[in-house]
Design a protein around this motif. Sequence first.
Motif, short mmCIF file in Angstrom:
data_model
loop_
_atom_site.label_atom_id
_atom_site.label_comp_id
_atom_site.label_asym_id
_atom_site.label_seq_id
_atom_site.Cartn_x
_atom_site.Cartn_y
_atom_site.Cartn_z
N MET A 23 0.99 -1.29 0.09
CA MET A 23 -0.15 0.13 -0.04
C MET A 23 1.02 1.30 0.08
SD MET A 23 -3.47 -0.83 0.29
CE MET A 23 -4.07 -2.34 -0.09
N SER A 24 0.43 2.40 -0.55
CA SER A 24 1.25 3.65 -0.67
C SER A 24 1.22 4.43 0.51
CB SER A 24 0.71 4.54 -1.78
OG SER A 24 -0.69 4.46 -1.66
N THR A 25 1.86 5.42 0.51
CA THR A 25 2.20 6.23 1.78
C THR A 25 0.66 6.92 2.25
OG1 THR A 25 4.37 7.04 0.92
CG2 THR A 25 3.25 8.25 2.81
N PRO A 26 0.35 6.58 3.55
CA PRO A 26 -1.08 7.22 3.88
C PRO A 26 -1.17 8.35 3.61
CG PRO A 26 -0.03 5.91 5.70
CD PRO A 26 1.02 5.93 4.69
N THR A 27 -2.33 9.17 3.29
CA THR A 27 -3.01 10.52 2.93
C THR A 27 -3.72 10.81 3.92
OG1 THR A 27 -2.25 10.07 0.69
CG2 THR A 27 -3.55 11.94 1.12
N GLU A 28 -3.95 12.12 4.58
CA GLU A 28 -4.73 12.62 5.50
C GLU A 28 -5.35 13.76 5.10
OE1 GLU A 28 -2.23 12.84 8.68
OE2 GLU A 28 -2.38 10.62 9.11
N TRP A 29 -6.70 14.01 5.29
CA TRP A 29 -7.40 15.23 5.10
C TRP A 29 -8.01 15.64 6.36
CZ3 TRP A 29 -7.40 10.97 2.19
CH2 TRP A 29 -6.79 11.13 0.75
N TYR A 30 -8.12 16.86 6.83
CA TYR A 30 -8.69 17.27 8.06
C TYR A 30 -9.95 18.42 7.68
CZ TYR A 30 -4.71 15.69 10.25
OH TYR A 30 -3.40 14.87 10.63
N ARG A 31 -10.62 18.52 8.62
CA ARG A 31 -11.90 19.44 8.28
C ARG A 31 -12.52 19.62 9.82
NH1 ARG A 31 -16.77 18.70 4.29
NH2 ARG A 31 -15.10 19.53 2.69
N ASP A 32 -12.48 20.55 10.52
CA ASP A 32 -13.01 20.84 11.68
C ASP A 32 -12.49 19.77 12.86
OD1 ASP A 32 -14.32 23.13 10.73
OD2 ASP A 32 -16.03 21.73 10.10
N TYR B 243 -12.61 16.58 12.43
CA TYR B 243 -12.63 15.37 11.73
C TYR B 243 -11.46 15.00 10.93
CZ TYR B 243 -17.40 16.00 13.30
OH TYR B 243 -18.57 16.00 13.84
N LEU B 244 -11.08 13.90 10.61
CA LEU B 244 -10.08 13.65 9.66
C LEU B 244 -10.47 12.28 8.99
CD1 LEU B 244 -7.05 13.05 9.37
CD2 LEU B 244 -6.85 11.52 11.27
N VAL B 245 -9.88 12.44 7.84
CA VAL B 245 -10.20 11.20 6.93
C VAL B 245 -8.71 10.77 6.63
CG1 VAL B 245 -10.59 10.43 4.58
CG2 VAL B 245 -12.34 11.89 5.82
N SER B 246 -8.37 9.40 6.79
CA SER B 246 -7.30 8.96 6.71
C SER B 246 -6.98 7.67 6.04
CB SER B 246 -6.28 8.65 8.13
OG SER B 246 -5.06 8.31 7.83
N THR B 247 -6.04 7.31 4.98
CA THR B 247 -5.89 5.93 4.51
C THR B 247 -4.76 5.37 5.40
OG1 THR B 247 -3.96 6.71 3.09
CG2 THR B 247 -5.97 7.04 2.33
N SER B 248 -4.48 5.53 6.52
CA SER B 248 -3.55 5.09 7.44
C SER B 248 -4.15 3.82 8.04
CB SER B 248 -2.94 5.85 8.73
OG SER B 248 -2.03 5.25 9.46
N PRO B 249 -3.52 2.58 7.61
CA PRO B 249 -4.05 1.24 8.31
C PRO B 249 -4.03 1.46 9.71
CG PRO B 249 -2.27 0.72 6.41
CD PRO B 249 -2.42 2.43 6.94
N SER B 250 -2.94 1.86 10.32
CA SER B 250 -2.74 1.64 11.69
C SER B 250 -3.98 2.52 12.52
CB SER B 250 -1.22 2.36 12.09
OG SER B 250 -1.41 3.72 11.75
N CYS C 26 -8.36 1.58 2.94
CA CYS C 26 -9.39 2.27 3.49
C CYS C 26 -9.49 3.56 3.72
CB CYS C 26 -9.48 1.46 4.99
SG CYS C 26 -10.27 -0.40 4.68
N PHE C 27 -10.56 4.27 3.76
CA PHE C 27 -10.50 5.70 4.19
C PHE C 27 -11.36 5.70 5.46
CE2 PHE C 27 -9.18 7.71 0.26
CZ PHE C 27 -8.90 6.70 -0.68
N GLY C 28 -10.79 5.69 6.51
CA GLY C 28 -11.25 5.69 7.88
C GLY C 28 -11.61 7.16 8.32
N LEU C 29 -12.83 7.39 8.61
CA LEU C 29 -13.44 8.86 9.10
C LEU C 29 -13.23 8.88 10.48
CD1 LEU C 29 -14.64 11.54 8.74
CD2 LEU C 29 -16.96 10.19 8.63
N TYR C 30 -12.62 9.77 11.12
CA TYR C 30 -12.44 9.92 12.61
C TYR C 30 -12.86 11.24 13.22
CZ TYR C 30 -9.28 6.32 10.94
OH TYR C 30 -9.01 4.86 10.38
#
Length: 187
Positions: free
Chosen positions: A1-10, A12-19, A55-59
């Motif tokens: 899998m490629s390097t995880p990417t993250e997006w932030y809003r308020d 909340y976080l969307v991340s492709t990080s498996p961890s 996976c795109f996890g929403l946190y």
Amino acid sequence: MSTPTEWYRDQYLVSTSPSLLQPAAVSEAFKSDSMYWAKPIGEALVKKMLEKSLCFGLYELPSSTLSIAGPQAPAQSVDLPLLIVFLGKSGPRQIGLARIITDEVTFAYLTDVYVLEEFQKKGLGTWLIECVEVHVMKWPDLRQIMLIASHKNKFYEDKLGVKPFPQGVDNGPSIFTRKGLGSVFLD
Ligand SMILES: CC(C)(COP(=O)(O)OP(=O)(O)OC[C@H]1O[C@@H](n2cnc3c(N)ncnc32)[C@H](O)[C@@H]1OP(=O)(O)O)[C@@H](O)C(=O)NCCC(=O)NCCS
């Protein structure tokens, strides 16, 4: 899998990080009636399923993390798993998911999209799909994004730009499927 990417809003976080993924939270969500396409499966199988997908996890971020990351922190500005270990706090809470089964080159099958009910109608589902689109549509050799949804459901047409596949057109391609033991849909 490629390097995880993250997006932030308020907060909340969307991340492709498996961890960051929380199999227990996803397993719990699968028990909900609103996940009508999924049979509840045990946490061990959910873990395997997540590990083998993009996976795109929403946190929801804990406030301690947010104050360091900043509410509009740009992608990849913070190594969140490291930050959490450093802070010694409980991590972000997983509140949603978009899962892609893919070779990360030619094909992407989108499934298991959800936002927990208490977080719905805040634009998070739209944002989650936007993150998927930004990430996947930049693959230069991508041939298809595919998903299965009701023809009445316009969510993915609106948010991801997908179109129903024209079946049965003369000399045109068709999609063939066969249900497996885990299918919840009747013929
Ligand atoms: C679909 C879902 C992910 C949307 O999440 P959300 O955070 O509420 O989404 P948003 O607040 O960004 O709203 C997105 C749009 O989807 C619509 N929408 C909400 N729930 C929907 C659903 N179950 N099916 C189709 N569209 C839906 C909203 O009306 C809204 O429309 P608008 O952009 O025209 O205003 C969320 O409702 C959910 O998890 N539902 C249960 C699981 C599910 O149905 N997953 C999708 C399978 S197709």
